[in-house]
Design a protein around this motif. Structure first.
Motif, PDB file in Angstrom:
ATOM      1  N   ASP A   1      21.004  55.478  -7.599  1.00  0.00           N
ATOM      2  CA  ASP A   1      20.862  54.397  -5.701  1.00  0.00           C
ATOM      3  C   ASP A   1      19.712  55.722  -5.885  1.00  0.00           C
ATOM      4  N   PHE A   2      18.289  55.398  -5.904  1.00  0.00           N
ATOM      5  CA  PHE A   2      17.053  56.208  -4.889  1.00  0.00           C
ATOM      6  C   PHE A   2      17.912  56.575  -3.854  1.00  0.00           C
ATOM      7  N   ASN A   3      17.823  55.552  -2.501  1.00  0.00           N
ATOM      8  CA  ASN A   3      17.611  55.421  -1.343  1.00  0.00           C
ATOM      9  C   ASN A   3      16.006  55.394  -0.816  1.00  0.00           C
TER      10      ASN A   3
ATOM     11  N   LEU B   1      14.813  41.593  -6.294  1.00  0.00           N
ATOM     12  CA  LEU B   1      15.135  42.808  -6.771  1.00  0.00           C
ATOM     13  C   LEU B   1      15.889  43.510  -5.858  1.00  0.00           C
ATOM     14  N   HIS B   2      16.013  42.703  -4.442  1.00  0.00           N
ATOM     15  CA  HIS B   2      16.577  44.072  -3.827  1.00  0.00           C
ATOM     16  C   HIS B   2      18.331  43.672  -4.103  1.00  0.00           C
ATOM     17  N   THR B   3      18.913  45.401  -3.684  1.00  0.00           N
ATOM     18  CA  THR B   3      19.729  45.098  -4.249  1.00  0.00           C
ATOM     19  C   THR B   3      21.042  45.900  -3.257  1.00  0.00           C
ATOM     20  N   GLN B   4      20.360  45.646  -1.869  1.00  0.00           N
ATOM     21  CA  GLN B   4      20.745  46.331  -0.807  1.00  0.00           C
ATOM     22  C   GLN B   4      20.924  45.795   0.107  1.00  0.00           C
ATOM     23  N   ASP B   5      21.985  45.142   1.323  1.00  0.00           N
ATOM     24  CA  ASP B   5      23.337  45.539   1.033  1.00  0.00           C
ATOM     25  C   ASP B   5      23.267  43.560   0.756  1.00  0.00           C
ATOM     26  N   PRO B   6      24.654  44.195   0.063  1.00  0.00           N
ATOM     27  CA  PRO B   6      25.218  42.354   0.127  1.00  0.00           C
ATOM     28  C   PRO B   6      26.631  42.103   0.378  1.00  0.00           C
ATOM     29  N   VAL B   7      26.662  43.155   1.326  1.00  0.00           N
ATOM     30  CA  VAL B   7      28.475  42.166   2.891  1.00  0.00           C
ATOM     31  C   VAL B   7      27.590  42.582   4.529  1.00  0.00           C
ATOM     32  N   GLY B   8      26.548  43.763   4.468  1.00  0.00           N
ATOM     33  CA  GLY B   8      26.643  44.416   5.676  1.00  0.00           C
ATOM     34  C   GLY B   8      25.917  43.259   6.295  1.00  0.00           C
ATOM     35  N   ALA B   9      25.162  43.483   7.594  1.00  0.00           N
ATOM     36  CA  ALA B   9      24.947  42.566   8.474  1.00  0.00           C
ATOM     37  C   ALA B   9      23.386  42.736   8.910  1.00  0.00           C
ATOM     38  N   GLY B  10      22.632  44.168   7.765  1.00  0.00           N
ATOM     39  CA  GLY B  10      21.238  43.910   7.269  1.00  0.00           C
ATOM     40  C   GLY B  10      21.331  42.836   6.169  1.00  0.00           C
ATOM     41  N   GLY B  11      21.965  42.690   6.037  1.00  0.00           N
ATOM     42  CA  GLY B  11      21.597  41.865   4.385  1.00  0.00           C
ATOM     43  C   GLY B  11      20.393  42.327   3.555  1.00  0.00           C
ATOM     44  N   MET B  12      19.916  41.201   2.738  1.00  0.00           N
ATOM     45  CA  MET B  12      19.800  42.087   1.448  1.00  0.00           C
ATOM     46  C   MET B  12      18.598  42.556   1.483  1.00  0.00           C
ATOM     47  N   ASP B  13      17.830  43.585   1.430  1.00  0.00           N
ATOM     48  CA  ASP B  13      16.226  43.673   1.720  1.00  0.00           C
ATOM     49  C   ASP B  13      15.843  44.978   1.226  1.00  0.00           C
TER      50      ASP B  13
ATOM     51  N   ARG C   1      15.314  47.772  -2.449  1.00  0.00           N
ATOM     52  CA  ARG C   1      15.287  47.954  -3.314  1.00  0.00           C
ATOM     53  C   ARG C   1      15.469  49.277  -3.955  1.00  0.00           C
ATOM     54  N   PHE C   2      17.203  49.836  -3.012  1.00  0.00           N
ATOM     55  CA  PHE C   2      17.407  51.033  -3.187  1.00  0.00           C
ATOM     56  C   PHE C   2      17.965  51.608  -4.867  1.00  0.00           C
ATOM     57  N   ASP C   3      18.318  50.389  -5.193  1.00  0.00           N
ATOM     58  CA  ASP C   3      18.901  51.113  -6.920  1.00  0.00           C
ATOM     59  C   ASP C   3      17.516  50.003  -7.940  1.00  0.00           C
ATOM     60  N   GLN C   4      17.791  51.299  -8.964  1.00  0.00           N
ATOM     61  CA  GLN C   4      16.326  51.065  -9.868  1.00  0.00           C
ATOM     62  C   GLN C   4      17.511  52.021 -11.019  1.00  0.00           C
ATOM     63  N   ILE C   5      16.773  50.983 -12.441  1.00  0.00           N
ATOM     64  CA  ILE C   5      16.293  51.442 -13.359  1.00  0.00           C
ATOM     65  C   ILE C   5      15.120  51.769 -14.424  1.00  0.00           C
ATOM     66  N   LEU C   6      14.741  53.279 -14.186  1.00  0.00           N
ATOM     67  CA  LEU C   6      13.425  53.867 -14.357  1.00  0.00           C
ATOM     68  C   LEU C   6      13.651  54.527 -16.480  1.00  0.00           C
ATOM     69  N   VAL C   7      12.237  53.921 -16.566  1.00  0.00           N
ATOM     70  CA  VAL C   7      12.216  54.573 -18.599  1.00  0.00           C
ATOM     71  C   VAL C   7      11.209  55.581 -19.097  1.00  0.00           C
ATOM     72  N   SER C   8      11.698  56.259 -19.738  1.00  0.00           N
ATOM     73  CA  SER C   8      10.562  56.972 -20.374  1.00  0.00           C
ATOM     74  C   SER C   8       9.791  56.188 -21.588  1.00  0.00           C
ATOM     75  N   ALA C   9       8.030  56.987 -21.325  1.00  0.00           N
ATOM     76  CA  ALA C   9       7.325  56.261 -22.100  1.00  0.00           C
ATOM     77  C   ALA C   9       7.644  56.128 -23.411  1.00  0.00           C
ATOM     78  N   ASN C  10       8.194  56.002 -24.568  1.00  0.00           N
ATOM     79  CA  ASN C  10       8.689  55.995 -25.791  1.00  0.00           C
ATOM     80  C   ASN C  10       9.424  54.463 -25.636  1.00  0.00           C
ATOM     81  N   LEU C  11       9.842  54.032 -24.458  1.00  0.00           N
ATOM     82  CA  LEU C  11      10.908  53.019 -24.524  1.00  0.00           C
ATOM     83  C   LEU C  11      10.344  51.372 -24.341  1.00  0.00           C
TER      84      LEU C  11
END
Length: 527
Positions: free
Chosen positions: A203-205, A247-259, A261-271
């Protein structure tokens, strides 16, 4: 891209989650997931919803990861409970294990889990100890894994799990703290052994790719050894932008809704370099802005079908995961604001194999001496499937006295292998030794050496069966022995070419050579 995991076997639900189905350990590519599980203390009231999120199946799709990087665990006992839940839900004791838990001074820490049948856990490194002051990073750990069956650094996958500082204070302090956390990660990644594959999940926030912390992770620097890349090539400002609604990941339950992309996976160049240990997807093509089911990527925001922009997660008609899993994702937050998981798939590296020796045997001088060298991609298709193993890419190099085909060759896993003609020079007599080096993208054996041996013998005069340089009565016994027992002849007259007995030159040494041999004896030589 199909999210079905080949080889999965559906299982009945556990406990109160009667409607959900579960999968046994899958036989497919390596799947890595990240999930901020929202202040998880191990209470059993979330067991069914977590099981549905991880193992639930909808239209053959399941999250079903091999490595699960989780954030917001409150204690070691919570990690133990999660590990036991994963094993109970799967129905295979000890299939899942947990990495060590290190709260390291923070309010919550990382809980990391892995399938023991699929990956080896090599160890944990604390990148940053947690703290609460504005100039102190949150807890960050690196967890090193290697796919089962591999031994080399080039098959190592270093996974960073992070929960960066949220934007709580409304000042620059939070951004500065995230930058410090990103710097710690990048500095650590730059020190990894050469050839190590790495990624970061959490969760990068962070609301935009232009924030200093994000730029620190993905930007070009003087030392690019620790640089990360977004495998789905979607930079920009994702906060409250419908362009990123898949791609939004936050928030599935809160009043603000899905808005966001806090949660991500980043990879190295060799991947994402196109070979070997590799992200399954095309990192040069941005993730679709019109469908969640992008065939160019294995990356998914699990449960987000794009219909929940600025709304709680769509449960009744969720096209990606269906209502049961979608409800599980919502309930797994514990009822407060939360996050959905993100995952991606990786192909494990190829494994090269071939004979370790090619023996040309005894061959006549100036004749043609060739053997076939078969090179095979020996990746474990029973564990990873053919789609889950990278293509073997290799070249051949022969030492003096031998030749091998030039160029670059490819071999898919599960095939019969590529055959290559290897030639031994017979221009001079004597024993011959050499090697073929197979240079490949197999990290466990990037340079495989095949030994080459053989012996070239002078042909000599026809009929000289004892190889004393003349054709006379002393060749009779040797001729008869060669005709009746070739193997004993080869032992008795080592280095003497049996084809000296092919007096009639028909390419075979047999009874039809007897009369011509008698003629040679009478004449004292053969024509």
């Amino acid at each position: 891209m199909n999210l079905f995991r080949p080889g999965a076997v559906l299982r009945a639900s556990i406990g109160v989650l009667v409607a959900a189905l579960f999968v046994a350990p899958s036989l497919a590519q390596l799947r890595v997931a990240t999930w901020n599980i929202s202040n998880y203390n191990g209470a059993s009231d979330r067991d069914a919803s977590i099981a549905a999120t991880v193992y639930g199946v909808y239209q053959s799709r399941s999250m079903d990861p091999d490595i699960l990087l989780c954030q917001e665990f409150t204690s070691a006992s919570a990690v133990t409970h999660m590990r036991d839940l994963l094993n109970t839900a799967l129905g295979i004791p000890n299939e899942w294990a947990a990495a060590p838990f290190n709260l390291a001074g923070g309010d919550t820490g990382n809980g990391v889990f892995y399938r023991t049948s699929r990956v080896q856990f090599l160890g944990m490194v604390t990148v940053a100890n947690g703290g609460v002051s504005p100039n102190h990073p949150r807890a960050i750990q690196r967890y090193d894994f290697r796919p089962e069956g591999y031994t080399a650094t080039g098959a190592t996958l270093a996974c960073y799990s992070t929960h960066m500082k949220a934007q709580d204070s409304g000042t620059s302090d939070d951004e500065n703290r995230r930058l410090l956390e990103a710097q710690r990660v990048r500095d650590n990644a730059e020190l990894l052994p050469s050839g190590t594959n790495f990624l970061i999940g959490g969760d990068f926030n962070i609301q935009t790719s232009t924030e200093a912390a994000y730029v620190e992770l993905v930007g070009s620097q003087a030392n690019n050894a620790g640089r990360f890349f977004d495998p789905i090539a979607r930079p920009g400002s994702w906060n409250n932008s419908s362009t990123y609604r898949f791609l939004h990941t936050q928030d599935p339950v809160g009043a603000g809704g899905m808005d966001d992309r806090f949660d991500q996976i980043l990879v190295s160049a060799n991947l994402i370099d196109g070979g070997g240990f590799e992200y399954i997807g095309n990192s040069a093509i941005p993730y679709s802005a019109s469908t969640w089911n992008d065939p160019n990527h294995s990356y998914r925001a699990w449960g987000n079908d794009g219909t929940s922009y600025n709304l709680p997660l769509n449960v009744p008609s969720n096209a990606m995961v269906g209502p049961t899993i979608a409800q599980g994702i919502v309930d797994a937050t514990g009822g407060s604001s939360g996050h959905i998981p993100v995952f991606l798939d990786l192909r494990v590296p190829p494994e090269v194999t071939s004979p370790i020796t090619l023996n040309f045997g005894t061959v006549p001088q100036n004749s043609t001496a060739q053997l076939t060298l078969t090179v095979t991609n020996n990746g474990d298709t029973g564990l990873w499937s053919t789609a889950g193993i990278a293509t073997l890419t290799y070249s051949l190099a022969a030492t003096a006295g031998f030749t091998a085909p030039g160029g670059t060759f490819n071999e898919a896993p599960g095939g019969g292998g590529n055959g290559h003609t290897i030639t031994m020079s017979t221009s001079t007599a004597g024993p011959k030794t050499g090697t073929i080096t197979i240079s490949s993208n197999s990290p466990d054996e990037p340079s495989r050496v095949v030994q080459l041996i053989g012996e070239v013998v002078p042909v000599g005069p026809d009929g000289d069966m004892n190889c004393d340089g003349t054709v006379d009565n002393f060749d009779i016994d040797a001729f008869v022995l060669a005709l009746t027992n070739p193997s004993v002849y080869a032992t008795t007259y080592p280095g003497c070419n049996i084809m000296r007995g092919d007096i009639n030159d028909d390419g075979s040494f047999d009874n039809f050579d007897i009369d011509p041999f008698v003629g040679c004896l009478i004449a004292g030589e053969c024509d």
